[in-house]
Enzyme design. Structure first.
Site, mmCIF file in Angstrom:
data_model
loop_
_atom_site.group_PDB
_atom_site.id
_atom_site.type_symbol
_atom_site.label_atom_id
_atom_site.label_comp_id
_atom_site.label_asym_id
_atom_site.label_seq_id
_atom_site.Cartn_x
_atom_site.Cartn_y
_atom_site.Cartn_z
ATOM 1 N N HIS A 70 -1.426 1.089 -4.074
ATOM 2 C CA HIS A 70 -1.968 2.613 -4.124
ATOM 3 C C HIS A 70 -0.957 3.458 -4.707
ATOM 4 O O HIS A 70 -1.035 4.974 -5.055
ATOM 5 C CB HIS A 70 -1.864 2.864 -3.055
ATOM 6 C CG HIS A 70 -2.938 2.413 -2.465
ATOM 7 N ND1 HIS A 70 -2.998 2.667 -0.540
ATOM 8 C CD2 HIS A 70 -3.506 1.769 -2.831
ATOM 9 C CE1 HIS A 70 -4.114 2.136 0.319
ATOM 10 N NE2 HIS A 70 -4.931 1.361 -1.356
ATOM 11 N N GLN A 125 0.906 -1.175 0.124
ATOM 12 C CA GLN A 125 -0.032 -0.187 -0.116
ATOM 13 C C GLN A 125 0.899 0.795 -0.340
ATOM 14 O O GLN A 125 0.407 2.275 -0.045
ATOM 15 C CB GLN A 125 -0.900 -0.116 1.504
ATOM 16 C CG GLN A 125 -1.924 -0.718 1.246
ATOM 17 C CD GLN A 125 -1.950 -0.848 2.906
ATOM 18 O OE1 GLN A 125 -3.143 -0.350 3.429
ATOM 19 N NE2 GLN A 125 -1.878 -2.088 3.818
HETATM 20 P P1 NAD Z 1 -1.992 3.432 8.712
HETATM 21 O O1 NAD Z 1 -0.355 4.369 8.658
HETATM 22 O O2 NAD Z 1 -2.760 3.360 8.480
HETATM 23 O O3 NAD Z 1 -1.148 2.101 9.286
HETATM 24 C C1 NAD Z 1 -0.032 1.935 9.733
HETATM 25 C C2 NAD Z 1 0.706 0.334 11.079
HETATM 26 O O4 NAD Z 1 1.659 0.816 11.124
HETATM 27 C C3 NAD Z 1 -0.375 1.019 12.172
HETATM 28 O O5 NAD Z 1 -1.287 0.240 12.650
HETATM 29 C C4 NAD Z 1 0.764 0.621 12.822
HETATM 30 O O6 NAD Z 1 0.519 -0.017 14.315
HETATM 31 C C5 NAD Z 1 2.332 -0.094 12.239
HETATM 32 N N1 NAD Z 1 3.163 -0.013 12.875
HETATM 33 C C6 NAD Z 1 4.517 1.577 13.191
HETATM 34 N N2 NAD Z 1 5.673 1.168 13.496
HETATM 35 C C7 NAD Z 1 5.411 -0.630 12.545
HETATM 36 C C8 NAD Z 1 6.606 -0.957 12.963
HETATM 37 N N3 NAD Z 1 7.987 -0.701 13.301
HETATM 38 N N4 NAD Z 1 6.238 -2.653 12.282
HETATM 39 C C9 NAD Z 1 5.084 -2.946 11.827
HETATM 40 N N5 NAD Z 1 3.859 -1.842 12.427
HETATM 41 C C10 NAD Z 1 4.132 -1.061 12.637
HETATM 42 O O7 NAD Z 1 -1.070 2.502 7.228
HETATM 43 P P2 NAD Z 1 -1.788 1.620 6.010
HETATM 44 O O8 NAD Z 1 -2.723 0.654 6.721
HETATM 45 O O9 NAD Z 1 -0.889 1.554 5.202
HETATM 46 O O10 NAD Z 1 -2.679 3.280 5.052
HETATM 47 C C11 NAD Z 1 -2.650 3.839 5.035
HETATM 48 C C12 NAD Z 1 -2.612 4.630 3.443
HETATM 49 O O11 NAD Z 1 -1.887 6.009 3.897
HETATM 50 C C13 NAD Z 1 -2.026 4.120 2.474
HETATM 51 O O12 NAD Z 1 -3.064 3.479 1.316
HETATM 52 C C14 NAD Z 1 -0.395 3.783 2.076
HETATM 53 O O13 NAD Z 1 -1.114 4.135 0.771
HETATM 54 C C15 NAD Z 1 -0.219 5.367 2.785
HETATM 55 N N6 NAD Z 1 1.170 5.318 3.110
HETATM 56 C C16 NAD Z 1 2.016 4.972 3.138
HETATM 57 C C17 NAD Z 1 3.175 5.314 3.443
HETATM 58 C C18 NAD Z 1 4.290 4.909 2.131
HETATM 59 O O14 NAD Z 1 4.453 4.850 1.621
HETATM 60 N N7 NAD Z 1 5.530 4.794 3.285
HETATM 61 C C19 NAD Z 1 3.167 5.954 4.820
HETATM 62 C C20 NAD Z 1 1.898 6.711 5.194
HETATM 63 C C21 NAD Z 1 0.863 6.585 4.542
#
Ligand code: NAD
Ligand code: ZN
Length: 272
Positions: free
Chosen positions: A126, A108
């Protein structure tokens, strides 16, 4: 092997029909310094504003405001490097294929850390921050198939002076360019690059499904949990958020991805 690896107990027998499906969310990139949306480390107000700004409706209303917000996150994400969890998934892909199984990773995340780490079978459901597309409807650079590499010079000019006149524009039709990502008020079938049919197919064929660092808040996780339940496929979620984002029928491993995945893969490689 620690407690978490015992619970996930990946050996080739656990893979069922040999098809492993892994779905990653923002949590896998947290240790690379990219903030999550809903993780425990962020305050609620900022999370709300993140979600409101990542909409097509906001892009239509205020493209300058949206691009400025997007570029802030974008430059942070572009500087990031893959962490041990991204790398462990590459070793896992090698391991599964060595035994004649199939590996599919659906992320995602719009960052490029899985590609940088070397994952081969990757679907970016995404979209990707490395590309943009035209916001018009009838342009070859627009949805449902078109996209363009980032116009870095134009983006730099916009950053120096964010205004309507510096917004990056499509070389074919001069419409405003937009991020090549799925906004919260858009649909998975809007662009072929999201490969949503392929995601559905992987979910329908998986023998084991592992979620990593996702809060199960969007359509793709809902779909895959449903498919897993229908086919009684074992499902795991690696997320330290202590049950907060738990799903019925999905076994939660309450540890960080960067702790669990390298340990799991180390254990596998030493079993061979
Ligand atoms: P989210 O932010 O909703 O959830 C993140 C999850 O990761 C949480 O449940 C949290 O407890 C967990 N988490 C935090 N640190 C962690 C670790 N070290 N190891 C494992 N888990 C950990 O993210 P989502 O479910 O991906 O949905 C968010 C939306 O936002 C998606 O659509 C995504 O496309 C986008 N997004 C992308 C990025 C990126 O590209 N890195 C960053 C932020 C949001
Ligand atoms: Zn165009």
């Amino acid at each position: 092997m620690g407690q978490a690896s015992h619970k996930l107990r990946l050996d080739i027998g656990e893979l069922g029909n040999g098809n492993l499906l892994v779905i990653t969310g923002a949590g896998i990139s947290a240790a690379s310094g990219i903030p999550t949306f809903r993780g425990p480390e962020k305050d609620a107000v900022w999370r709300e504003s993140d979600i409101r700004m990542a909409t097509y409706e906001y892009f239509r209303r205020d493209p300058v405001g949206q691009l400025s917000w997007y570029l802030d996150r974008f430059f942070k994400a572009r500087q990031a490097k893959p962490n041990s969890a991204h790398k462990a998934l590459v070793d896992l892909e090698d391991w599964v294929e060595r035994f004649g199984g199939t590996f599919q990773l659906v992320t995602q995340n719009i960052d490029t850390l899985h590609e940088m780490a070397g994952t081969r079978h990757l679907i970016k459901v995404h979209g990707s921050l490395e590309r943009v597309r035209c916001s018009s409807v009838d342009c070859p650079n627009a949805a449902p198939h078109g996209s363009l590499p980032l116009p870095l010079e134009e983006i730099e000019a916009f950053r120096q002076n964010p205004s309507d006149s510096t917004l990056p524009r499509c070389p074919a039709c001069s419409s405003i360019l937009r991020a090549h990502v799925l906004f919260f008020d858009e649909h998975y079938f809007e662009h072929a690059d999201y490969q949503f049919r392929e995601v559905e197919r992987s979910g329908s064929e998986a023998g084991l499904i592992v979620f990593v660092g996702t809060s199960f808040s969007v359509g793709v996780t809902e779909l895959l949990v449903r498919l897993g339940h229908q086919r009684r496929v074992p499902m795991y979620s690696i997320d330290p958020a202590k049950g907060k984002y738990g799903q019925p029928g999905v076994t939660q491993i309450s540890k960080t991805a960067e702790t669990v995945l390298p340990r799991l893969v180390d254990a596998l490689l030493h079993e061979v």
